[in-house]
Scaffold this active site. Structure first.
Site, PDB file in Angstrom:
ATOM      1  N   SER A 179     -20.558   6.043 -38.031  1.00 10.07           N
ATOM      2  CA  SER A 179     -20.294   6.852 -36.835  1.00 10.07           C
ATOM      3  C   SER A 179     -18.806   7.143 -36.645  1.00 10.07           C
ATOM      4  O   SER A 179     -18.434   7.824 -35.690  1.00 10.07           O
ATOM      5  CB  SER A 179     -20.833   6.148 -35.588  1.00 10.07           C
ATOM      6  OG  SER A 179     -20.176   4.901 -35.401  1.00 10.07           O
ATOM      7  N   CYS A 201      -5.407   1.566   6.374  1.00  9.43           N
ATOM      8  CA  CYS A 201      -6.156   0.362   6.728  1.00  9.43           C
ATOM      9  C   CYS A 201      -5.683  -0.173   8.070  1.00  9.43           C
ATOM     10  O   CYS A 201      -4.537   0.020   8.483  1.00  9.43           O
ATOM     11  CB  CYS A 201      -6.018  -0.699   5.639  1.00  9.43           C
ATOM     12  SG  CYS A 201      -4.345  -1.364   5.456  1.00  9.43           S
ATOM     13  N   GLU A 253       1.370   3.726   2.093  1.00  9.54           N
ATOM     14  CA  GLU A 253       2.123   4.052   3.303  1.00  9.54           C
ATOM     15  C   GLU A 253       3.409   3.234   3.400  1.00  9.54           C
ATOM     16  O   GLU A 253       4.464   3.757   3.783  1.00  9.54           O
ATOM     17  CB  GLU A 253       1.259   3.803   4.547  1.00  9.54           C
ATOM     18  CG  GLU A 253       0.002   4.668   4.622  1.00  9.54           C
ATOM     19  CD  GLU A 253      -1.205   4.016   3.968  1.00  9.54           C
ATOM     20  OE1 GLU A 253      -2.331   4.296   4.412  1.00  9.54           O
ATOM     21  OE2 GLU A 253      -1.024   3.221   3.010  1.00  9.54           O
ATOM     22  N   TRP A 313     -15.392   8.880 -38.039  1.00 12.00           N
ATOM     23  CA  TRP A 313     -15.317   9.313 -36.647  1.00 12.00           C
ATOM     24  C   TRP A 313     -16.000  10.660 -36.520  1.00 12.00           C
ATOM     25  O   TRP A 313     -15.764  11.552 -37.342  1.00 12.00           O
ATOM     26  CB  TRP A 313     -13.879   9.398 -36.175  1.00 12.00           C
ATOM     27  CG  TRP A 313     -13.166   8.096 -36.226  1.00 12.00           C
ATOM     28  CD1 TRP A 313     -12.251   7.704 -37.149  1.00 12.00           C
ATOM     29  CD2 TRP A 313     -13.302   7.004 -35.303  1.00 12.00           C
ATOM     30  NE1 TRP A 313     -11.788   6.441 -36.862  1.00 12.00           N
ATOM     31  CE2 TRP A 313     -12.423   5.985 -35.728  1.00 12.00           C
ATOM     32  CE3 TRP A 313     -14.072   6.799 -34.163  1.00 12.00           C
ATOM     33  CZ2 TRP A 313     -12.310   4.773 -35.048  1.00 12.00           C
ATOM     34  CZ3 TRP A 313     -13.947   5.601 -33.498  1.00 12.00           C
ATOM     35  CH2 TRP A 313     -13.073   4.607 -33.935  1.00 12.00           C
ATOM     36  N   HIS A 371       0.851  -1.182   0.000  1.00 14.35           N
ATOM     37  CA  HIS A 371       0.000   0.000   0.000  1.00 14.35           C
ATOM     38  C   HIS A 371       0.892   1.239   0.000  1.00 14.35           C
ATOM     39  O   HIS A 371       2.108   1.166   0.175  1.00 14.35           O
ATOM     40  CB  HIS A 371      -0.922  -0.004   1.214  1.00 14.35           C
ATOM     41  CG  HIS A 371      -2.004  -1.048   1.148  1.00 14.35           C
ATOM     42  ND1 HIS A 371      -3.021  -1.132   2.063  1.00 14.35           N
ATOM     43  CD2 HIS A 371      -2.219  -2.055   0.264  1.00 14.35           C
ATOM     44  CE1 HIS A 371      -3.823  -2.135   1.757  1.00 14.35           C
ATOM     45  NE2 HIS A 371      -3.349  -2.717   0.672  1.00 14.35           N
ATOM     46  N   GLU A 396     -19.479   2.064 -23.382  1.00 16.70           N
ATOM     47  CA  GLU A 396     -19.422   2.582 -24.751  1.00 16.70           C
ATOM     48  C   GLU A 396     -20.376   1.726 -25.572  1.00 16.70           C
ATOM     49  O   GLU A 396     -19.996   0.675 -26.081  1.00 16.70           O
ATOM     50  CB  GLU A 396     -18.002   2.541 -25.312  1.00 16.70           C
ATOM     51  CG  GLU A 396     -17.045   3.486 -24.613  1.00 16.70           C
ATOM     52  CD  GLU A 396     -15.736   3.674 -25.353  1.00 16.70           C
ATOM     53  OE1 GLU A 396     -15.735   3.551 -26.607  1.00 16.70           O
ATOM     54  OE2 GLU A 396     -14.718   3.939 -24.692  1.00 16.70           O
ATOM     55  N   ARG A 435     -11.136   4.606 -20.397  1.00 17.00           N
ATOM     56  CA  ARG A 435     -11.205   3.145 -20.440  1.00 17.00           C
ATOM     57  C   ARG A 435     -10.170   2.541 -19.493  1.00 17.00           C
ATOM     58  O   ARG A 435     -10.461   1.605 -18.739  1.00 17.00           O
ATOM     59  CB  ARG A 435     -10.912   2.630 -21.851  1.00 17.00           C
ATOM     60  CG  ARG A 435     -12.037   2.716 -22.850  1.00 17.00           C
ATOM     61  CD  ARG A 435     -11.643   1.965 -24.119  1.00 17.00           C
ATOM     62  NE  ARG A 435     -12.600   2.155 -25.208  1.00 17.00           N
ATOM     63  CZ  ARG A 435     -12.501   1.577 -26.398  1.00 17.00           C
ATOM     64  NH1 ARG A 435     -11.482   0.776 -26.654  1.00 17.00           N
ATOM     65  NH2 ARG A 435     -13.410   1.810 -27.334  1.00 17.00           N
ATOM     66  N   ASP A 452     -20.175  -2.275 -35.444  1.00 13.57           N
ATOM     67  CA  ASP A 452     -18.826  -1.704 -35.531  1.00 13.57           C
ATOM     68  C   ASP A 452     -17.696  -2.704 -35.300  1.00 13.57           C
ATOM     69  O   ASP A 452     -16.537  -2.394 -35.600  1.00 13.57           O
ATOM     70  CB  ASP A 452     -18.676  -0.571 -34.505  1.00 13.57           C
ATOM     71  CG  ASP A 452     -19.639   0.582 -34.748  1.00 13.57           C
ATOM     72  OD1 ASP A 452     -20.017   0.791 -35.917  1.00 13.57           O
ATOM     73  OD2 ASP A 452     -20.006   1.260 -33.772  1.00 13.57           O
ATOM     74  N   THR A 457     -23.750  -2.813 -30.940  1.00  9.09           N
ATOM     75  CA  THR A 457     -22.483  -2.159 -31.276  1.00  9.09           C
ATOM     76  C   THR A 457     -21.491  -3.164 -31.848  1.00  9.09           C
ATOM     77  O   THR A 457     -20.757  -2.857 -32.801  1.00  9.09           O
ATOM     78  CB  THR A 457     -21.886  -1.487 -30.019  1.00  9.09           C
ATOM     79  OG1 THR A 457     -22.783  -0.463 -29.571  1.00  9.09           O
ATOM     80  CG2 THR A 457     -20.534  -0.866 -30.314  1.00  9.09           C
TER      81      THR A 457
END
Length: 383
Positions: free
Chosen positions: A174, A81, A55, A176, A53, A307, A190, A206, A202
């Site tokens: 679509s 934690c 720390e 671009w 972690h 998306e 993403r 596409d 989609t």
């Protein structure tokens, strides 16, 4: 309560936390800065699951540089934690290192921590404060915090559109609408997500890869496909193992024999199939709320990045599945075509769902808008 120096050091800790943006899932992105005699002596951020972690990273960094950490102040972007998980409690390490003061940006909403970490430090005689740059820390870990508080992931819907709200021409074209800069920025979103979700429409239209490209990331988010009747073509790019990560398909009321056959075929491609039909109707569709619950509970998904197309966008919005809109608006007019989402016609303006603007930024020639679902919204459940 907090000095200018406190703000400076916590800002540095937040910069450290951002280094964990693509690596820490499902753990929160945390940064830690150790300061002694007005000098930064150690820096650290959350590593991959099972590793150190923030720390611990900062303490080790200081020791490697030859500093004595006793009496130092730790600026940490999330409450340390205090429980044993894959790693020992960070509170124990801070206490054993004789840290004098801990300033945290915000409490950890994880029920295993939830204030107990700060109290453990206080009981050990450490001066503890909390709340410095809390909003910034919360924004960085919005998915983790939302999942801890609600049991559901934070869902961000990304849409690229023209000024008149068109996302695709009537002939389906679509690519671009927005600029290369906007598309590159989209890959950043993403990359920070735990999974990228799209629909069968989609995929058929596409054939997208739905992976992260053009961004240096050590991992690929899980690819999630909503495919009610398991219609995904065998050569779809979203099924390609070479893209990294793996794919999960959620289906609805599929006939048992076909389901079994498809599961065997897809398993060979390292693709999982989960059947979650919407039992509230007889259309055989996927229960979208159940999908999100499954992602949170079974896979510890913090952030879902959507998306998808006009139809699935509409379904997700109608079912109150979306927390954030990420819109890229191109400076062009496209006329008739698919809109942002397939939403029902309203008969009164008090039926509207309100959103709050949280960011407006130019990305290349395009305007990026981020909006959160308003706490004052009037939710509409539409069949």
């Amino acid at each position: 309560m907090y000095s200018t120096q406190d703000h400076t050091y916590m800002s540095l800790a937040l910069a450290e936390a951002k280094k964990a943006l693509f690596i820490s899932n499902p753990n929160p992105r945390v940064g830690c800065v150790l300061v002694k005699n007005n000098e930064v002596i150690g820096l650290g951020h959350t590593q991959a699951v099972g590793s150190h972690h923030a720390e611990i990273q900062a303490l080790e960094d200081a020791c490697k540089k030859g500093f004595d950490v006793a009496g130092a102040t730790a600026y940490v972007t999330l409450e340390p934690c205090c429980h044993h998980g894959r790693t020992p409690p960070c509170t124990d390490s801070l206490i054993n290192a004789k840290i004098a003061k801990v300033i945290a940006a915000t409490e950890d909403p994880n029920p295993l921590v939830a204030g107990k970490g700060l109290e453990t430090l206080r009981q050990a005689g450490i001066d503890v404060r909390c709340g410095l740059l809390e909003r910034e820390s919360t924004e960085l870990n919005i998915g983790f915090i939302h999942r801890m508080r609600t049991g559901m992931p934070w869902v961000r819907m990304k849409i690229a559109a023209s000024l008149d709200g068109t996302t695709a021409l009537n002939n389906g074209i679509s690519q671009w609408i927005t600029s290369a800069e906007a598309r590159h920025d989209g890959h950043h979103w993403r990359a920070r997500a735990c999974c990228v979700l799209t629909g069968i429409g989609t995929v058929k239209e596409d054939n997208p890869q739905m992976n992260v490209r053009d961004i240096d990331t050590p991992r690929q988010p899980i690819r999630v496909l909503i495919d009610s009747f398991l219609e995904v073509p065998a050569d779809s790019k979203i099924l390609d193992e070479s893209l990294g990560g793996h794919t999960i398909i959620f289906c609805g009321a599929v006939e048992p024999t076909r389901l079994s056959e498809m599961e065997k075929t897809l398993k060979a491609k390292n693709v999982s199939v989960v059947q979650l039909p919407d039992l509230s109707n007889d259309k055989g569709k996927v229960d979208l709320q159940a999908v999100l619950k499954h992602l949170a509970e079974k896979l510890h998904i913090n952030e879902v990045h959507i998306e998808a197309g006009f139809k699935l966008n509409g379904s997700l919005l109608r079912e109150n599945c979306v927390n954030e809109l990420l819109l890229y608006i191109a400076p062009t007019l496209l006329g008739p075509g698919a809109g942002l989402a397939n939403l029902p016609e309203l008969t009164n303006l008090d039926q509207t769902t309100r959103w709050e603007f949280v960011d407006q930024t130019l990305v290349g020639d395009d305007l990026r808008l981020r909006l959160y679902l308003s706490s004052q919204k009037n939710p509409q459940k539409v069949d």
